[in-house]
Structure formats: structure tokens, C-alpha cells
Design an enzyme around this catalytic site. Structure first.
Site, PDB file in Angstrom:
ATOM      1  N   LYS A 107      -4.951  -0.739   0.909  1.00  0.00           N
ATOM      2  CA  LYS A 107      -5.353  -1.588  -0.218  1.00  0.00           C
ATOM      3  C   LYS A 107      -6.632  -2.372   0.080  1.00  0.00           C
ATOM      4  O   LYS A 107      -7.292  -2.851  -0.828  1.00  0.00           O
ATOM      5  CB  LYS A 107      -4.217  -2.531  -0.612  1.00  0.00           C
TER       6      LYS A 107
HETATM    7  C1  LIG Z   1       0.653  -0.014  -2.114  1.00  0.00           C
HETATM    8  C2  LIG Z   1       1.086   0.918  -1.040  1.00  0.00           C
HETATM    9  C3  LIG Z   1       1.478   2.256  -1.305  1.00  0.00           C
HETATM   10  C4  LIG Z   1       1.557   2.801  -2.704  1.00  0.00           C
HETATM   11  O1  LIG Z   1       0.288   3.078  -3.233  1.00  0.00           O
HETATM   12  P1  LIG Z   1       0.119   3.347  -4.801  1.00  0.00           P
HETATM   13  O2  LIG Z   1      -1.336   3.459  -5.006  1.00  0.00           O
HETATM   14  O3  LIG Z   1       0.729   2.169  -5.485  1.00  0.00           O
HETATM   15  O4  LIG Z   1       0.860   4.601  -5.104  1.00  0.00           O
HETATM   16  C5  LIG Z   1       1.791   3.078  -0.245  1.00  0.00           C
HETATM   17  N1  LIG Z   1       1.773   2.620   1.023  1.00  0.00           N
HETATM   18  C6  LIG Z   1       1.420   1.350   1.323  1.00  0.00           C
HETATM   19  C7  LIG Z   1       1.459   0.916   2.741  1.00  0.00           C
HETATM   20  C8  LIG Z   1       1.060   0.457   0.318  1.00  0.00           C
HETATM   21  O5  LIG Z   1       0.730  -0.803   0.626  1.00  0.00           O
END
Ligand SMILES: *Cc1c(COP(=O)(O)O)cnc(C)c1O
Length: 433
Positions: A107
Site C-alpha cells: 500500500k
Molecule cells: C490491502 C492488502 C491486500 C489486499 O489488496 P487489495 O488491493 O485490497 O486486493 C493484500 N495484502 C496486504 C498485505 C494488504 O495490506
């Protein structure tokens, strides 16, 4: 380039307004009016390009000329200051490590870019911009660290008391400066409700400029498109068909991969790997889409029962189920298998998976053919989930330096009830300081 609302193709905004608003006024998500094709010359050069060079070519059609090219390059150079290496794991399986940023999760890519673009878009405003972010864990850290010290912006992170791990909480409570953390005596849903109510409150909006850094913001999504090209650039063997497995919750990451695919990335197909929150794999198998309440799993950032970005996946394929199925298959990994995969992969290869990456690996291992090569995305560093990971591998996981930095600083936070009036009072008082 215009961006339309998934609820109404006629409702179109330019990139600046789409980013500032986040969500369209009819509650739709913004989508680019068309998917630009990258030229052949780009693919010829790709293997020799750096991440930031790729980012410029991929993002230019969406952001230029509203963001001038030299400004876009500056934002890119500043935002993407960590590596995203592709590593070989086992057989024909490779991993794209997305966790080398400040909060050790993918993220960071979207949050750091969004912060800088938003800051530039609001630079001429005569008041500060408040970014409100409700978090169940990872988003708070990524947003707070993405925006820390970004001029003109104050961030308020709301999180449910006692439901966020110590390591996660440290990533947004120890920064200070323009970042405030609010510990809400309630649930994640209460935090989200407080944020939504704030956007509807007239008095608050008359006095403060509020926006959100929610994961549905188009400027968090588009930078994620870049690393799919970078992954492909790092593949040594370009002759075998490529399959990419994406651990998915809200489906932003997979949506970004599909945008890359539609821009010309030579990938054969994608796998949507989920934990037992399997709304999308079920849809791919049966054609029935039944959102429901999420259940808790070890891969908790993927505990989503009603994935907000899935409407974007439908848009990219003009809602044609058969076309979607040709490009994406689903795979579900339960907690027992997550543990087993972490242990087996470590025993066999020495590679340490986190619970989310384990879903991606397992899905790929199951569905990859011998004549194909696979990439799964590792979305978080295993040290973010020490309890599960250390139990399975039987030893300690080293913390990356970026994570250590948060450990010895004091947590600074305010506590509020889940009543809106408390939150409102906090925002109004905060503004006078
Ligand atoms: C947010 C997150 C996901 C999911 O990603 P999306 O884009 O919402 O599908 C997967 N793994 C981790 C570690 C995350 O923080």
C-alpha cells in the site's frame, strides 16, 4: 483523459477533480475513459528501464497535461524511493516483493504517490486539507507515512481500539508532525461511519476542507499498474507464457494488474487468490455475485466480504463474464493451508512468506502449468505477522530497518468515543491549534 463514474458514464471529471473527490458524487468509482496502449518502442526498451522511467511512461497518459510532465517526473522520483525486486523462489515460480517501502506493505506504493499528487493539486488553496483515513490495520500506516511532512495536508487516522496489532499501531501513532491518530472506542465499521458522516456534515465542511485517502482513489490505483511492467521487465525468460497471482481483498491490486494487461503487458492470465472470503472466486466459478459479511482469517488485510474495486474489474471487461473468465481464475486458501504453505515453502526453499503472500504462492502452485512461468505478489513483509510466521518456520523473522524505526518511539494518540459529536469536536478544536 477524462475519468467517468462507474455508476454513470456521463459523469466525467478530469484527473485533478477525480483525485480530490476520491469517490464520484453518485458513489461510483472513477475509471479512465479509455485504456491507453503503450507503443512498441516502450516494450523494446522495457528491460533496460528503471522503475521510475517505467512509471513515467505508464502514468503520463492519465496525468499529463493536468500534471505537467516535469512535475509528474518529480512526484514519481520522490514517491518511489524503494526497490520492488523480482526474486526466484522455486521451480517456475517467482515473487515480486512489494514490501520494501516505509510500512512494509504494497500500500506504500499507492499512498506515497497519492500524497504527492494530492498535495500538488491543492497547493493553491488557502486552507489546509484534512485527509481522513479509517483503518483496520495496514491502510493507516501507509497513508500516514505517505503523507508525513507533505505540505498543506493534515492526516487524521481513525482506528478501532484494541483491534490493531502493536506493530501496525506504531506505524501511524509515532510520527507526530502533520499526522494525528484517533483511537476510537468501537469497531472498524464505527470508524468508517465517523468518516462518512464527517463528509456529510455541513458545518464541518464549511469550516474545513475534508478529503479521504481511501483505497478506491484513482491516484492510489494507477501507480500500482507500474510494478506489473517492472515485474515483467525483470523476468529473465520472456519466451514462456506468464501467469500472475494476486493476493486479493478489495481487488485494487488485481484491478491495477488488469489495467496493465489492457495497456499491453504480455501476460497470459491472472489468478485472483483469496482467503476464505471467496466472493470473487465463487463468482468466477458460478457467475453468481453474493457479497457478504467478511470473516476473520490469518491474512487479515484480505478479510473483505464486499470488495469495493470489483466493479472496476467488471468495467474493464464490459461486464462480459466469459471474457473475465478467459483472463482471470479464482483460488481460495484457508487458514490451515496458509500455515502449511508458509512451513513447506520455508522448509524447501528457505523463502519466508507472510500469510497474504502464502495465498498468492499456493494459488499459483496449484494452477501453473509446466510450460508457463509464474509471478506471485508478496504484499507484506513476513515480520508484520510474527506470531503465525515464526510458529511455522520455527525461528525469528528479522525486522527490516524501516520497521525497527517505529519500535522505540512513543505512541501519540487521542481517544474518542464512537459518537460523531466527539469526532466533530475533535476536528474543530484541532483546527484552532
Ligand atoms: C490491502 C492488502 C491486500 C489486499 O489488496 P487489495 O488491493 O485490497 O486486493 C493484500 N495484502 C496486504 C498485505 C494488504 O495490506
Amino acid at each position: 483523459m477524462k475519468f467517468y463514474s462507474t455508476n454513470n458514464k456521463e459523469l466525467q471529471l478530469n484527473i485533478k477533480d477525480a483525485v480530490i473527490k476520491g469517490l464520484a458524487s453518485d458513489n461510483g468509482l472513477f475509471m479512465p475513459e479509455y485504456i491507453p496502449q503503450l507503443p512498441e518502442s516502450f516494450f523494446k526498451e522495457l528491460d533496460n528501464m528503471t522503475f521510475t522511467e517505467i512509471a513515467f511512461e505508464v502514468l503520463k497518459p492519465y496525468f499529463s497535461p493536468v500534471v505537467p510532465e516535469n512535475k509528474l517526473q518529480e512526484i514519481i522520483d520522490d514517491a518511489f524511493n524503494f526497490d520492488i525486486p523480482l526474486k526466484h523462489v522455486d521451480g517456475n515460480i517467482n515473487v515480486l516483493e512489494l514490501f520494501h517501502g516505509p510500512t512494509s506493505a504494497f500500500k506504500d506504493v499507492g499512498a506515497r504517490f497519492l500524497a504527492r499528487v494530492l498535495s500538488w493539486f491543492v497547493k493553491d488553496m488557502d486552507q489546509e486539507v484534512y485527509v481522513l483515513a479509517a483503518t483496520s490495520g495496514d491502510t493507516g500506516g501507509a497513508v500516514a507515512n505517505g503523507f508525513v511532512d507533505v505540505p498543506g495536508i493534515k492526516v487524521v487516522v481513525l482506528y478501532p481500539s484494541g483491534m490493531v496489532s502493536d506493530r501496525q499501531e506504531r506505524q501511524f501513532t509515532t510520527l507526530g508532525r502533520n499526522i494525528s491518530a484517533l483511537e476510537v472506542k468501537g469497531t472498524f465499521d464505527d470508524c468508517q461511519r465517523l468518516v462518512k458522516t464527517a463528509f456529510l456534515d455541513k458545518e464541518l465542511n464549511d469550516k474545513l476542507f475534508l478529503t479521504s485517502a481511501n483505497s478506491i482513489n484513482i491516484a492510489r490505483l494507477l501507480p500500482q499498474v507500474v510494478y506489473y511492467f517492472y515485474a515483467y521487465a525483470q523476468l529473465e525468460d520472456k519466451n514462456k507464457d506468464v501467469v500472475i497471482s494476486v493476493p486479493s481483498g478489495n481487488f485494487g491490486n488485481l484491478t491495477a494488474g488488469l489495467i496493465a494487461y489492457k495497456m499491453g503487458l504480455p501476460v497470459k492470465r491472472f489468478i485472483a487468490a483469496t482467503n476464505i472470503n471467496d466472493v470473487v472466486p465463487e463468482f468466477l466459478n458460478t457467475g453468481e455475485y453474493n457479497p457478504r459479511t467478511s470473516v476473520q482469517t490469518l491474512a487479515n488485510a484480505m478479510d473483505v466480504g464486499d470488495p469495493s474495486n470489483f466493479v472496476r474489474v467488471l468495467e474493464l471487461f464490459n461486464k462480459q463474464l466469459e471474457d473475465i473468465k478467459d483472463s482471470i481464475s479464482g483460488y481460495v486458501v484457508d487458514d490451515k493451508q496458509i500455515r502449511k504453505t508458509i512451513k513447506e515453502v520455508f522448509d524447501k526453499t528457505g523463502y519466508v512468506l507472510d500469510p497474504h503472500g502464502a495465498c498468492g504462492y499456493e494459488a499459483l502452485k496449484d494452477q501453473l502449468n509446466d510450460d508457463e512461468q509464474g509471478i506471485f505478489l508478496a504484499t507484506a513483509h513476513p515480520a508484520k505477522f510474527p506470531d503465525v510466521v515464526e510458529e511455522e518456520i520455527g525461528s525469528e523473522v528479522d525486522m527490516p530497518d524501516t520497521m525497527k524505526q517505529f519500535m522505540d518511539k512513543p505512541k501519540i494518540k487521542s481517544e474518542i468515543s464512537s459518537e460523531f459529536i466527539d469526532f466533530k469536536r475533535y476536528l474543530l478544536n484541532n483546527d484552532q491549534q
